[in-house]
Design a protein around this motif. Structure first.
Motif, PDB file in Angstrom:
ATOM      1  N   ILE A  67      10.450  24.441  24.212  1.00 59.72           N
ATOM      2  CA  ILE A  67      10.358  25.262  25.342  1.00 59.72           C
ATOM      3  C   ILE A  67       9.184  26.349  25.291  1.00 59.72           C
ATOM      4  O   ILE A  67       9.585  27.156  24.147  1.00 59.72           O
ATOM      5  CB  ILE A  67      11.614  25.943  25.700  1.00 59.72           C
ATOM      6  N   LYS A  68       8.167  26.288  25.965  1.00 56.63           N
ATOM      7  CA  LYS A  68       7.099  27.244  25.629  1.00 56.63           C
ATOM      8  C   LYS A  68       7.554  28.489  26.326  1.00 56.63           C
ATOM      9  O   LYS A  68       8.114  28.427  27.672  1.00 56.63           O
ATOM     10  CB  LYS A  68       5.831  26.908  26.216  1.00 56.63           C
ATOM     11  N   GLY A  72       6.954  32.547  21.956  1.00 61.39           N
ATOM     12  CA  GLY A  72       6.520  31.597  21.446  1.00 61.39           C
ATOM     13  C   GLY A  72       7.115  30.202  21.696  1.00 61.39           C
ATOM     14  O   GLY A  72       7.749  30.283  23.003  1.00 61.39           O
ATOM     15  N   THR A  73       7.103  29.275  21.025  1.00 62.16           N
ATOM     16  CA  THR A  73       7.840  27.825  21.111  1.00 62.16           C
ATOM     17  C   THR A  73       9.196  28.087  20.748  1.00 62.16           C
ATOM     18  O   THR A  73       9.624  28.243  19.540  1.00 62.16           O
ATOM     19  CB  THR A  73       7.221  26.758  20.331  1.00 62.16           C
ATOM     20  N   ILE A  74      10.209  27.863  21.494  1.00 66.75           N
ATOM     21  CA  ILE A  74      11.607  27.716  21.305  1.00 66.75           C
ATOM     22  C   ILE A  74      12.245  26.690  21.486  1.00 66.75           C
ATOM     23  O   ILE A  74      11.827  25.718  22.455  1.00 66.75           O
ATOM     24  CB  ILE A  74      12.345  28.824  22.330  1.00 66.75           C
ATOM     25  N   LEU A 110      20.971  34.614  20.979  1.00 68.22           N
ATOM     26  CA  LEU A 110      20.148  33.523  21.540  1.00 68.22           C
ATOM     27  C   LEU A 110      19.147  34.116  21.927  1.00 68.22           C
ATOM     28  O   LEU A 110      19.315  35.271  22.604  1.00 68.22           O
ATOM     29  CB  LEU A 110      21.088  32.641  22.424  1.00 68.22           C
ATOM     30  N   TYR A 111      18.089  33.366  22.207  1.00 61.79           N
ATOM     31  CA  TYR A 111      16.836  33.801  23.153  1.00 61.79           C
ATOM     32  C   TYR A 111      17.000  33.681  24.603  1.00 61.79           C
ATOM     33  O   TYR A 111      17.785  32.398  24.901  1.00 61.79           O
ATOM     34  CB  TYR A 111      15.434  33.145  22.549  1.00 61.79           C
ATOM     35  N   PRO A 112      16.593  34.335  25.540  1.00 58.41           N
ATOM     36  CA  PRO A 112      16.832  34.370  26.734  1.00 58.41           C
ATOM     37  C   PRO A 112      16.173  33.026  27.534  1.00 58.41           C
ATOM     38  O   PRO A 112      16.309  32.606  28.760  1.00 58.41           O
ATOM     39  CB  PRO A 112      16.459  35.564  27.593  1.00 58.41           C
ATOM     40  N   ALA A 113      15.682  31.900  26.607  1.00 51.68           N
ATOM     41  CA  ALA A 113      15.350  30.830  27.267  1.00 51.68           C
ATOM     42  C   ALA A 113      16.813  30.014  27.700  1.00 51.68           C
ATOM     43  O   ALA A 113      16.551  29.005  28.679  1.00 51.68           O
ATOM     44  CB  ALA A 113      14.621  29.919  26.168  1.00 51.68           C
ATOM     45  N   MET A 114      17.681  30.403  27.101  1.00 52.85           N
ATOM     46  CA  MET A 114      19.187  30.017  27.549  1.00 52.85           C
ATOM     47  C   MET A 114      19.408  30.994  28.587  1.00 52.85           C
ATOM     48  O   MET A 114      19.466  32.249  28.305  1.00 52.85           O
ATOM     49  CB  MET A 114      20.184  30.126  26.368  1.00 52.85           C
ATOM     50  N   LEU A 147      14.294  23.798  14.121  1.00 58.12           N
ATOM     51  CA  LEU A 147      14.404  25.229  14.009  1.00 58.12           C
ATOM     52  C   LEU A 147      13.316  25.990  14.822  1.00 58.12           C
ATOM     53  O   LEU A 147      12.411  25.669  14.746  1.00 58.12           O
ATOM     54  CB  LEU A 147      14.667  25.750  12.613  1.00 58.12           C
ATOM     55  N   THR A 148      13.824  27.125  15.504  1.00 59.60           N
ATOM     56  CA  THR A 148      12.949  27.916  16.265  1.00 59.60           C
ATOM     57  C   THR A 148      12.340  28.847  15.097  1.00 59.60           C
ATOM     58  O   THR A 148      13.214  29.659  14.587  1.00 59.60           O
ATOM     59  CB  THR A 148      13.557  28.701  17.260  1.00 59.60           C
ATOM     60  N   LYS A 149      10.933  28.832  15.103  1.00 61.79           N
ATOM     61  CA  LYS A 149      10.507  29.988  13.884  1.00 61.79           C
ATOM     62  C   LYS A 149       9.316  30.515  14.887  1.00 61.79           C
ATOM     63  O   LYS A 149       8.055  30.302  15.014  1.00 61.79           O
ATOM     64  CB  LYS A 149       9.787  28.976  13.037  1.00 61.79           C
ATOM     65  N   LEU A 150       9.998  31.802  15.374  1.00 57.23           N
ATOM     66  CA  LEU A 150       8.906  32.733  16.028  1.00 57.23           C
ATOM     67  C   LEU A 150       8.259  33.816  15.210  1.00 57.23           C
ATOM     68  O   LEU A 150       8.709  34.064  13.972  1.00 57.23           O
ATOM     69  CB  LEU A 150       9.461  33.487  17.142  1.00 57.23           C
ATOM     70  N   SER A 151       7.014  34.155  15.514  1.00 52.46           N
ATOM     71  CA  SER A 151       6.309  35.304  14.589  1.00 52.46           C
ATOM     72  C   SER A 151       6.987  36.671  14.649  1.00 52.46           C
ATOM     73  O   SER A 151       7.722  36.748  15.740  1.00 52.46           O
ATOM     74  CB  SER A 151       4.959  35.349  14.968  1.00 52.46           C
ATOM     75  N   PHE A 152       6.594  37.480  13.861  1.00 52.22           N
ATOM     76  CA  PHE A 152       7.237  38.903  13.916  1.00 52.22           C
ATOM     77  C   PHE A 152       6.504  39.442  15.016  1.00 52.22           C
ATOM     78  O   PHE A 152       5.497  39.242  15.458  1.00 52.22           O
ATOM     79  CB  PHE A 152       7.142  39.461  12.634  1.00 52.22           C
TER      80      PHE A 152
END
Length: 424
Positions: A67-68, A72-74, A110-114, A147-152
């Motif tokens: 999910i873009k 970033g990509t989730i 959770l990220y709000p992509a949910m 795994l979701t790996k977003l940048s800092f």
């Protein structure tokens, strides 16, 4: 001896009756449980859980969809009842917290992509039905999701707690004041389970939805998603109730056909809803009031049609339209109801940004196959056939022909969309 036989027979009769009663009660319990699982499955469709938590090559609900987002990509998670890689170890309270508050069983955010800001409106009964369905009606899968790996700093999930405090709410659903039962049901589906505001409500600088219910004029006022202009839903002034129901049920109506993210929504979610709920959604959307519309210009529409019919002194855009588009959309730009969408007055054509229109022109589109409309109607993409200047000329004509009054398109805008499609 005779008395003994009589007593024995009586005891056996009572025991048999008790056994039959117990079996009947067990049967009723099993029937009730099966009905609850079926209801939960329906709610999962209404909530569009399948679309995000399933992807090609993996079992249903095992996650893995990329999910873009602006962060970033989730990657969506495995929500099957597998106890290792799914949610099989969740209690109902933990499941409810994930749905309504965006908090996992381990306490992390959770990220709000949910869309938990919308799912916060779910009733306890619906949360229970969903829990029973996912724990007993879904086949477990031990496939781990990527795994979701977003940048800092976006990889610091604790920060989502601050985001939730500032931009989210776990308040229960409140029915629109003075609304009848049908509109109330529609509001619950749109604002809660359907989370329509996730796409159709504008977002702020922190990727937050600016409103969560119809009492705020910004709710369902349109937005932008992955390069697409998402149209407003407030009122849908030009659509009848039947138009709205047909669009949600079949992915097409007398006005338009689905494209982009909405194709998946219709295929996985709204086409599975019953007529009563679809009509409730339509009633609620129409209750929000009419969106502002641009006045149509019938004379200009007829002039465009006459000019294309004569086929003299054509611009490049007009010539390209006759060569590539008129067979389906015709010289009058009205298409054919439930087959080819109309271009005259279409929201995708008149959007402030041409990106969505260019996306369809370059990549094509196709309607989903649904129970009420099983045939798939494809539109070919012209990315390999037309260069950037030609696509810009064609889009400029479509956005200014008939009664359309949108801005011209230049080759640079086409080039940008073409590059985005190549990245995908």
């Amino acid at each position: 001896m005779k008395l003994f036989k009589t007593l024995t027979a009586a005891i056996m009769t009572v025991a048999a009756g008790m056994g039959m009663a117990a079996a009947h009660a067990q049967g009723q319990t099993q029937d009730a449980q099966a009905a609850l699982i079926q209801h939960g499955a329906y709610l999962a469709r209404a909530g569009d859980c399948m679309a995000c938590h399933s992807t090609t090559g993996r079992k249903p609900y095992s996650g893995g969809l990329a999910i873009k987002s602006g962060l970033g990509t989730i990657y969506s998670t495995n929500i099957t009842p597998d106890t290792r890689n799914g949610i099989g170890h969740y209690t109902e309270a933990q499941f409810a917290n994930a749905l309504r508050k965006g908090i996992r069983a381990d306490g992390t955010n959770l990220y709000p992509a949910m869309p938990y800001p919308s799912y916060a409106k779910l009733t306890d009964a619906d949360v229970h039905a969903l829990y029973v369905y996912f724990m007993q009606g879904v086949t477990p899968s031990d496939e781990p999701a990527p795994l979701t790996k977003l940048s800092f700093p976006f990889n610091q999930r604790w920060g989502m707690g601050l985001w939730n405090w500032a931009f989210s709410s776990d308040k229960p659903f409140v029915a629109p004041e003075g609304a009848n039962a049908e509109v109330q049901r529609g509001a619950y589906l749109v604002e809660g389970l359907g989370h329509c505001g996730s796409c159709h409500t504008p977002r702020g600088i922190a990727m937050n939805e600016k409103a969560f219910d119809g009492s705020d004029a910004r709710y369902l006022a349109g937005g932008s998603l992955n390069g697409w202009n998402v149209p407003p839903l407030r009122g849908i002034a030009k659509w009848s109730r039947a138009d709205i129901v047909d669009y949600l049920q079949m992915g097409r109506n007398s006005q338009a056909s689905v494209a982009g993210e909405m194709t998946s929504v219709v295929y996985n979610s709204t086409s599975h809803l019953n007529d009563a709920d679809l009509n409730a959604i339509a009633a609620y959307l129409q209750s929000l009031g009419s969106a502002q519309t641009v006045a149509r210009a019938p004379s200009s529409a007829s002039e465009t049609a006459a000019h294309l019919t004569a086929a003299k002194n054509l611009t490049l855009g007009e010539r390209l339209y006759l060569d590539n588009c008129s067979a389906c959309h015709f010289v009058h730009g009205n298409g054919a109801p439930r087959v080819f969408p109309r271009l005259d007055g279409a929201s995708i054509v008149n959007a402030s940004s041409p990106d969505a229109l260019l996306h369809v022109m370059l990549a094509g589109a196709k309607t989903p196959s649904t129970a009420k409309a099983p045939s798939v109607l494809p539109m070919p993409g012209f990315a390999a056939r037309l260069n950037d200047d030609e696509v810009a000329a064609l889009a400029t004509f479509v956005r200014s022909g008939w009664s359309n009054r949108a801005a011209a398109v230049d080759a640079g805008e086409v080039r940008k969309v073409r590059a985005a499609l190549a990245d995908q």
